[in-house]
Structures are given as structure tokens and as C-alpha cells.
Design an enzyme around this catalytic site. Structure first.
Site, short mmCIF file in Angstrom:
data_model
loop_
_atom_site.label_atom_id
_atom_site.label_comp_id
_atom_site.label_asym_id
_atom_site.label_seq_id
_atom_site.Cartn_x
_atom_site.Cartn_y
_atom_site.Cartn_z
N CYS A 87 37.89 40.41 37.69
CA CYS A 87 37.65 41.73 38.27
C CYS A 87 38.98 42.43 38.55
CB CYS A 87 36.76 41.59 39.51
SG CYS A 87 35.95 43.13 39.96
N HIS A 195 32.15 37.93 37.81
CA HIS A 195 32.67 36.98 38.80
C HIS A 195 32.09 35.57 38.64
CE1 HIS A 195 34.71 39.80 41.61
NE2 HIS A 195 33.85 40.68 41.10
N GLU A 197 33.13 32.93 39.93
CA GLU A 197 33.23 32.19 41.21
C GLU A 197 32.06 32.50 42.13
OE1 GLU A 197 34.79 34.91 40.55
OE2 GLU A 197 35.00 36.13 42.36
#
Lengths: 221, 78
Positions: A87, A195, A197
């Protein structure tokens, strides 16, 4: 294995990134501050997290790309240390010249925050070896400036060299050729808007991001 | 010395913001607007002996992203 997460003023996904790296690698990542001049020695992996570094002043990622720690990160990346930018981290990598192109305002002008389907384009890279080529995975996006732009010849080269890691299965932000994530020419730098994560355990609503970390950290073991 | 740096999107680079403003102008009833492109104006106050090369360098390294943007350096008469 020694991993690091860089925090810029305005980063807000650094803790999630840190947790993902800890959970998958079994070892606590080093926290690196943007104002540090030097990286810790012997790093095996560096992650640039999402957020709004420097309040997105000037352009997203532009200020962070010129912060003291980035000089060391560019040197490390050029030496072959794997670097992941997610990002805002992706925006920083393009602004720092480690990846080609630029991330512009989403075509629809709105901030997009939802889980989107991605297609894994390249399953041979350091970062994607645990995926199948052509596999569809679901990863959250949360961005205002995720509209990937590069000139046609750059896009042709990225595609020709297998450097498109992920595409949006449904283009959500206007990115050219549906590009969601790209790899540098030497294969050790990945930038992506989604994302991973935020998708490492089922409680997140999906764990399709976990294999990205298993790929890169598994390769390094 | 006062300097204005005009940063604009390169021709061919889609400008969603400009397009939205274009629609808004039409919505307000302004006819005859063919296109809207939105850029950025950066005003600098620099030492009088600042070279053109240094100003160009500032634009290339930070003020503009030359992947998507053009820039024009204007020296403002005192």
C-alpha cells in the site's frame, strides 16, 4: 532470520505487518524508525507498511522516499535484500525508484476499503512461490491512491518479464492492465496495494495473505 | 527570488479529479468546457544566486514525479 518493519510518521499498518512477520517467522521483527540513518546489520527481509506517511504531503510516498532510512533501504535492496512494500509502502518504493510507475488517485475518486479477488500472475517469485499461477485469492485493499500507472513500454516489459505478481480479478481502482503488485528486475522487491498482512489467519476473514509471508520467509530459512 | 513551480499531469495520464470537476462545472450549467486538468502550484522563495540547474534538480528529485507529471519553472518578477 532477521526481519524489519519500517515506521514512518503516519504509517498505520506497521503493527499488523510486524505481527504477521512474527507469527510466520517465529521471531520478533526489528522496528526501524524513518529517521534512523542505518539499518540493523544482517537483515534478511525489510517490510514497508501501509498508512499515510507524512500525511501524503506532496504525493503519496514522496516524502518518505526521501527520508533518511530510505537511502539505506535502497542500498540494501540493490544488494539483493528482499523488500516488500504494501500500500503506502508500494507508493514509497515507486517514489524511491525501486519499482517503476506511479500510484495515482483511484479512478472512481473514492477511498476503497474492502476485500477484493486477485489473480496470482507469477508463482515463481520469492514472494509468491507458495501460490499457484492463475490462482484467485482474496486480500483486503484500503487505499485512495492505488491506481497504477506506467507507460505502455514499461507495462509490456513488466508483463514480458513476468514481473506482474498480482492482478485485480475485478479492477477496483483504474490500475492499468489491472495491476495490483509488481516485482523489480532482480526479483527481490515486491510492491503491492492489497494488504496480505490483514489476511493471515481465519479470524481476519481469510488467510490468503499468509502464503506470501510463508513464501518469502520460507525461502530465507 | 520568488519561483513558481507549475506541476501538471502529463497529457495522456487520466485525471479522475479533473474529470469530476468537469462534470461538476457542467452540472452548474457552464457550457463549452472541453476538458479540466488539475495540477499543483508550488511557490518557492530562494536565494537570488540559486541556479537554474538547482531548480531543475529540485523538480526532478522531489517536486514533480516525472513518471506522471510535467513541471514548468517560472521566475516571478520582484
Amino acid at each position: 532470520m532477521k526481519t524489519a518493519v519500517v515506521t514512518f510518521p503516519g504509517s498505520n499498518c506497521d503493527r499488523d505487518m510486524w505481527t504477521a512477520l512474527r507469527d510466520v517467522s517465529g521471531r520478533e521483527p526489528v522496528k526501524v524508525w524513518h529517521g534512523d540513518a542505518d539499518l540493523p546489520d544482517d537483515l534478511d527481509f525489510i517490510a514497508l507498511p501501509g498508512g499515510f506517511s507524512y500525511g501524503d504531503y506532496l504525493r503519496s510516498g514522496a516524502m518518505a522516499a526521501n527520508s533518511p532510512i530510505m537511502r539505506s533501504i535502497v542500498t540494501a535492496a540493490n544488494r539483493g535484500v528482499p523488500v516488500l512494500g504494501v500500500c503506502n509502502g508500494f507508493q514509497v518504493l515507486t517514489e524511491a525508484g525501486l519499482l517503476p510507475g506511479a500510484l495515482m488517485r483511484n479512478a472512481g475518486q473514492t477511498f476503497i476499503c474492502r476485500t477484493v479477488p486477485l489473480t496470482v500472475e507469477n508463482s515463481q517469485s520469492l514472494f509468491t512461490a507458495r501460490y499457484e499461477a492463475g490462482e484467485e485469492i482474496r486480500i483486503p485493499v484500503a487505499h485512495h491512491d492505488g491506481n497504477y500507472f506506467a507507460e505502455d513500454e514499461v507495462l509490456d516489459r513488466l508483463e514480458g518479464e513476468g514481473r506482474v505478481a498480482f492482478r485485480y480479478a475485478e479492477n477496483c481502482n483504474g490500475s492499468r492492465r489491472d495491476i495490483a503488485g509488481i516485482i523489480n528486475a532482480s526479483g527481490n522487491v515486491l510492491g503491492m496495494m492489497p494488504h496480505p498482512e490483514r489476511a493471515i489467519e481465519d479470524d481476519h476473514g481469510g488467510s490468503d495473505g499468509r502464503r506470501l509471508f510463508e513464501s518469502i520467509l520460507g525461502e530465507l530459512v | 527570488m520568488k519561483i513558481r513551480i507549475h506541476v501538471s499531469l502529463k497529457p495522456g495520464v487520466l485525471d479522475p479529479q479533473g474529470r469530476a470537476v468537469h462534470h461538476a462545472l457542467e452540472g452548474l450549467g457552464f457550457a463549452g468546457v472541453d476538458d479540466v486538468r488539475i495540477g499543483r502550484l508550488i511557490e518557492l522563495d530562494v536565494a537570488d544566486d540559486t541556479s537554474d540547474a538547482a531548480l531543475t534538480d529540485m523538480c526532478e528529485k522531489l517536486l514533480a514525479n516525472t513518471v506522471i507529471e510535467n513541471y514548468r519553472i517560472e521566475k516571478v518578477a520582484a
